[in-house]
Enzyme design. Structure first.
Site, PDB file in Angstrom:
ATOM      1  N   ASP A  68      -0.410  15.750   9.542  1.00  0.00           N
ATOM      2  CA  ASP A  68      -0.865  14.384  10.370  1.00  0.00           C
ATOM      3  C   ASP A  68       0.318  13.465  10.902  1.00  0.00           C
ATOM      4  O   ASP A  68      -0.094  12.897  11.945  1.00  0.00           O
ATOM      5  CB  ASP A  68      -1.557  13.380   9.061  1.00  0.00           C
ATOM      6  CG  ASP A  68      -3.072  14.009   8.993  1.00  0.00           C
ATOM      7  OD1 ASP A  68      -3.593  14.981   9.495  1.00  0.00           O
ATOM      8  OD2 ASP A  68      -3.757  13.378   8.050  1.00  0.00           O
ATOM      9  N   GLY A  69       1.385  13.710  10.134  1.00  0.00           N
ATOM     10  CA  GLY A  69       2.584  12.867  10.826  1.00  0.00           C
ATOM     11  C   GLY A  69       3.182  13.483  12.147  1.00  0.00           C
ATOM     12  O   GLY A  69       3.297  12.657  13.059  1.00  0.00           O
ATOM     13  N   ASN A 142      -2.133   4.981  13.641  1.00  0.00           N
ATOM     14  CA  ASN A 142      -2.374   4.627  12.463  1.00  0.00           C
ATOM     15  C   ASN A 142      -2.456   3.070  11.969  1.00  0.00           C
ATOM     16  O   ASN A 142      -3.069   2.189  11.845  1.00  0.00           O
ATOM     17  CB  ASN A 142      -1.598   5.467  11.373  1.00  0.00           C
ATOM     18  CG  ASN A 142      -2.574   6.553  10.706  1.00  0.00           C
ATOM     19  OD1 ASN A 142      -3.467   6.713  10.960  1.00  0.00           O
ATOM     20  ND2 ASN A 142      -1.977   7.225   9.688  1.00  0.00           N
ATOM     21  N   ASP A 143      -0.970   2.754  12.331  1.00  0.00           N
ATOM     22  CA  ASP A 143      -0.640   1.300  11.889  1.00  0.00           C
ATOM     23  C   ASP A 143       0.474   0.729  12.573  1.00  0.00           C
ATOM     24  O   ASP A 143       1.655   1.383  12.659  1.00  0.00           O
ATOM     25  CB  ASP A 143      -0.861   1.112  10.280  1.00  0.00           C
ATOM     26  CG  ASP A 143      -0.047   2.109   9.660  1.00  0.00           C
ATOM     27  OD1 ASP A 143       1.143   2.188   9.909  1.00  0.00           O
ATOM     28  OD2 ASP A 143      -0.531   2.622   8.606  1.00  0.00           O
ATOM     29  N   GLY A 184      -4.767   5.493   5.545  1.00  0.00           N
ATOM     30  CA  GLY A 184      -3.402   5.704   5.099  1.00  0.00           C
ATOM     31  C   GLY A 184      -2.731   4.338   4.390  1.00  0.00           C
ATOM     32  O   GLY A 184      -3.476   4.230   3.287  1.00  0.00           O
ATOM     33  N   TYR A 185      -1.808   3.669   4.663  1.00  0.00           N
ATOM     34  CA  TYR A 185      -1.308   2.983   4.157  1.00  0.00           C
ATOM     35  C   TYR A 185      -2.037   1.456   3.957  1.00  0.00           C
ATOM     36  O   TYR A 185      -2.096   0.982   2.681  1.00  0.00           O
ATOM     37  CB  TYR A 185       0.208   2.118   4.824  1.00  0.00           C
ATOM     38  CG  TYR A 185       1.078   1.508   4.109  1.00  0.00           C
ATOM     39  CD1 TYR A 185       1.091   1.075   2.729  1.00  0.00           C
ATOM     40  CD2 TYR A 185       2.138   0.706   4.996  1.00  0.00           C
ATOM     41  CE1 TYR A 185       1.941   0.529   2.131  1.00  0.00           C
ATOM     42  CE2 TYR A 185       3.178  -0.146   4.047  1.00  0.00           C
ATOM     43  CZ  TYR A 185       2.892  -0.265   2.690  1.00  0.00           C
ATOM     44  OH  TYR A 185       3.899  -0.924   1.995  1.00  0.00           O
ATOM     45  N   SER A 186      -2.794   1.400   4.753  1.00  0.00           N
ATOM     46  CA  SER A 186      -3.825   0.242   4.670  1.00  0.00           C
ATOM     47  C   SER A 186      -4.651   0.183   3.562  1.00  0.00           C
ATOM     48  O   SER A 186      -4.853  -0.593   2.560  1.00  0.00           O
ATOM     49  CB  SER A 186      -4.739   0.055   5.867  1.00  0.00           C
ATOM     50  OG  SER A 186      -5.701  -0.913   5.515  1.00  0.00           O
TER      51      SER A 186
END
EC number: 2.7.1.23
Length: 287
Positions: A68-69, A142-143, A184-186
């Site tokens: 994904d990265g 993503n963010d 993700g981070y969220s």
């Protein structure tokens, strides 16, 4: 599809064994395929890992091999090309890179047979300003995260939406995420899970020093401004804005980051019949 281009994470495939297999497999079926050259060292270009100017304009598909990265990086570098991306996961099950190594051949067969669909994903663009001058402009699938830099101290910041004051926080930071980035981070800071087909913007404070630190969901046409405030202690260790966990810029007191929906969208090729809900269910059950 007849013309392909491969972007490979050299850490995941150091000898390019899988990459060369994919190239040879496609060429054995009469297709053309190029592999990205890894010569980024010392470059001062604006791209992160893939120089889009080296990719032929008539490429039908970019195969992104890694995880994904790697796919996040490619989506940002190739945003202006609007070429569809297919992620081949060299590790564990991903939300974005859905084809695993064991299923590369059947996935390529489906791709060549036209048995796939293309989905588009909303992206964010952010601009960082210091003393009124833009110091960075970048995008994120993503963010965009505004977080602390340096010692373990909270940062103080205010949020404005379309120019109207929303709230001020003392926190470790804030995650501004797309629906794709909601897993993700969220998610790890308590944000909601949102279907990636949606078009909206999520704001999730990180470890806020308040009893009311809920996530906020805004329409996709909202413009969010984060302004870094002076610390109550008078000490300023600084903070930073981070785009998709990759590009970052240091921020000082008074700096602003303006975030909005990007004009362009990332195109992803979906081959598997696995739905977002099924992937989510497997992730939640630890499979």
């Amino acid at each position: 599809m007849d013309k392909f281009y491969i972007i490979t994470n050299s850490i995941k495939d150091p000898q390019l064994e899988t990459t060369l297999f994919v190239k040879e497999y496609l060429e054995s079926r009469g297709k053309s395929c190029m592999i990205q050259e890894n010569d980024r060292k010392g470059s001062k270009s604006s791209y992160k890992y893939t120089d889009a100017s080296l990719i032929p304009r008539d490429v039908d598909c970019v195969l992104v091999m890694g995880g994904d990265g790697t796919l996040l990086q490619a989506s940002r570098d190739l945003l202006e090309m609007e070429v569809p991306l297919l992620g081949i996961n060299m590790g564990t099950l991903g939300y974005l890179a859905e084809v695993d190594q064991a299923n590369i051949k059947p996935a390529l067969d489906k791709l060549l047979a036209g048995d796939y669909k293309i989905v588009s994903r909303m992206m964010l663009e952010g601009e960082a300003y210091h003393q009124g001058k833009m110091i960075l402009k970048d995008s994120a699938l993503n963010d965009i995260v505004i977080g602390r830099n340096g010692r373990l101290r909270v940062i103080d910041f205010s949020i404005y939406v379309n120019g109207e004051f929303l709230n001020s926080y003392s926190a470790d930071g804030i995650v501004i995420a797309t629906p794709t980035g909601s897993t993700g981070y969220s998610l790890s800071v308590g944000g909601p899970i949102v279907s990636p087909e949606a078009s909206l913007i999520l704001l999730s404070p990180i470890a806020a020093h308040t009893l009311n630190s809920r996530s906020i969901i805004l329409p996709d046409d909202a413009e969010i401004t984060i302004e870094i405030l002076p610390r109550h202690s008078g000490m300023d260790d600084g903070s930073e804005a981070n785009f998709d966990g990759d590009t970052s810029i240091r921020l000082a007191c008074g700096d602003r980051v303006v975030i909005r929906k990007a004009v362009k969208r990332t195109k992803l090729i979906k081959i598997n019949e696995i739905s977002f809900l099924e992937v989510l269910r497997k992730k939640m059950s630890g499979q």
